[in-house]
Scaffold this active site. Structure first.
Site, mmCIF file in Angstrom:
data_model
loop_
_atom_site.group_PDB
_atom_site.id
_atom_site.type_symbol
_atom_site.label_atom_id
_atom_site.label_comp_id
_atom_site.label_asym_id
_atom_site.label_seq_id
_atom_site.Cartn_x
_atom_site.Cartn_y
_atom_site.Cartn_z
ATOM 1 N N HIS A 260 12.783 5.735 19.763
ATOM 2 C CA HIS A 260 12.068 5.280 18.564
ATOM 3 C C HIS A 260 10.712 5.961 18.411
ATOM 4 O O HIS A 260 10.121 5.924 17.326
ATOM 5 C CB HIS A 260 11.917 3.759 18.580
ATOM 6 C CG HIS A 260 10.882 3.249 19.525
ATOM 7 N ND1 HIS A 260 11.178 2.791 20.794
ATOM 8 C CD2 HIS A 260 9.538 3.113 19.388
ATOM 9 C CE1 HIS A 260 10.075 2.384 21.386
ATOM 10 N NE2 HIS A 260 9.063 2.573 20.557
ATOM 11 N N ASP B 182 17.876 3.324 23.338
ATOM 12 C CA ASP B 182 16.538 3.793 22.957
ATOM 13 C C ASP B 182 16.005 4.768 24.003
ATOM 14 O O ASP B 182 15.104 4.448 24.780
ATOM 15 C CB ASP B 182 15.606 2.589 22.802
ATOM 16 C CG ASP B 182 14.267 2.958 22.185
ATOM 17 O OD1 ASP B 182 14.130 4.101 21.699
ATOM 18 O OD2 ASP B 182 13.362 2.106 22.200
ATOM 19 N N SER C 4 4.861 2.207 24.056
ATOM 20 C CA SER C 4 6.212 2.725 23.852
ATOM 21 C C SER C 4 6.414 4.046 24.584
ATOM 22 O O SER C 4 5.559 4.928 24.554
ATOM 23 C CB SER C 4 6.480 2.926 22.360
ATOM 24 O OG SER C 4 6.600 1.696 21.692
#
Length: 314
Positions: free
Chosen positions: A84, A130, A233
């Site tokens: 992502h 992911d 992230s």
């Protein structure tokens, strides 16, 4: 702790505590050619003594020169991160990477060019598959501040309750007040059972969906009311065994930063070991001679990627 610093939350009191894992690794050779090794020293940054070299695999990923995500070095040419993180564009020319960065913002290190982006083919949202890797145009040079992290083999799983560490520069939230750390740091977390994690997130289930947390995910919680937040992230979840750090997860998502009742969710790297190997298929994989007293089972510990005669301990 080194550098005479104070840790009010007790998060960094035992960074060398070994994780409880289902198998043991074996590695030989000097640390400079190994994965998952650190060389911690002290350095004065903005008038304060800080530790450097504790997380040498950590990299910052930039989009058009701006920091967007973290990643980890798994090879001279390759960076592991979350899929992502790369949704802004599929053009590798718009991304750069910085290695050996200790503080953000950073003007002391050069931006490394990216020539290829590989996003998992099944990634369609932020909830599953992911994972992604970036290929650098030029190989990085190993140093005490720049080292690769080990990757787990397919059957290597951390036990429930194991203490591991999330590494990154992202936002941290304590007692309802967010803050922005500029030095790369680690947050101690414990592995949570996926079934418990599923129960906590059952309100997110879609119609006819039986579970939300799949086998490609790991969950953790913090005992100190701290947690990973949106800016972490792509960061690495690492566990240590026998003084070797192994990346067990990639920061993927969570529900509202810092809520202890909602575990943080990571992409499980051991679930994608074979996928990573297929993407880096242009390398030649060879084995390593080991002492005769070590059984083949012990060799299923982790992967070391080296550009010449690449080694996969599988």
């Amino acid at each position: 702790m080194a550098c005479g610093s104070v840790d009010p939350h007790g998060l960094l009191s035992s960074p060398l505590a070994s994780a409880r894992l289902n198998s043991l690794p074996y590695m030989e050779g000097p640390w400079i050619w190994s994965c998952g090794q650190t060389n911690i020293t002290c350095k004065v940054v903005n008038g304060k003594a800080v530790e450097v070299g504790k997380w040498p695999w950590q990299v910052s990923i930039l989009f058009l020169g701006m920091y967007i995500c973290s990643g980890s070095l798994i090879h001279h040419h390759w960076i592991l991160t979350a899929a992502h993180c790369l949704q802004r564009s599929k053009n590798p020319a718009k991304y750069t990477v910085k290695v050996g960065v200790q503080t953000l913002p950073d003007n002391s290190t050069s931006e490394l060019l990216v020539t290829r982006i590989v996003i998992h083919e099944n990634f369609i949202n932020r909830m599953s598959d992911d994972i992604a890797i970036l290929k650098l145009k030029y190989p990085v040079t190993w140093s005490p501040l720049v080292q690769p992290i080990c990757l787990p083999s397919f059957n290597l799983k951390p036990s429930i309750g194991t203490m591991c560490w999330v590494v990154g520069w992202g936002l941290e939230k304590a007692e309802g007040h967010p803050k922005t750390p500029y030095s790369v740091q680690g947050l101690a977390v414990r592995i949570v059972n996926n079934e418990i994690c599923n129960h906590r997130y059952q309100f997110l289930l879609l119609k006819n969906q039986k579970k939300f947390i799949g086998n490609d995910m790991l969950c953790t919680s913090s005992e100190w009311g701290l947690d990973t937040c949106q800016d972490t992230s792509g960061s690495s979840l690492v566990c240590q065994m026998n003084k070797t750090w192994v990346q067990m997860g990639v920061v993927s998502w969570n529900f509202d930063c810092g809520r202890r009742q909602f575990p943080s969710v990571y992409t499980s790297t051991s679930h994608f070991t074979q996928w990573i190997k297929r993407q880096i298929g242009d390398l030649k994989f060879t084995s390593m001679a080991v002492p005769s007293f070590l059984s083949p089972f012990i060799l299923t510990g982790y992967i070391l990627l080296v550009s010449l005669g690449s080694l996969w301990l599988l």
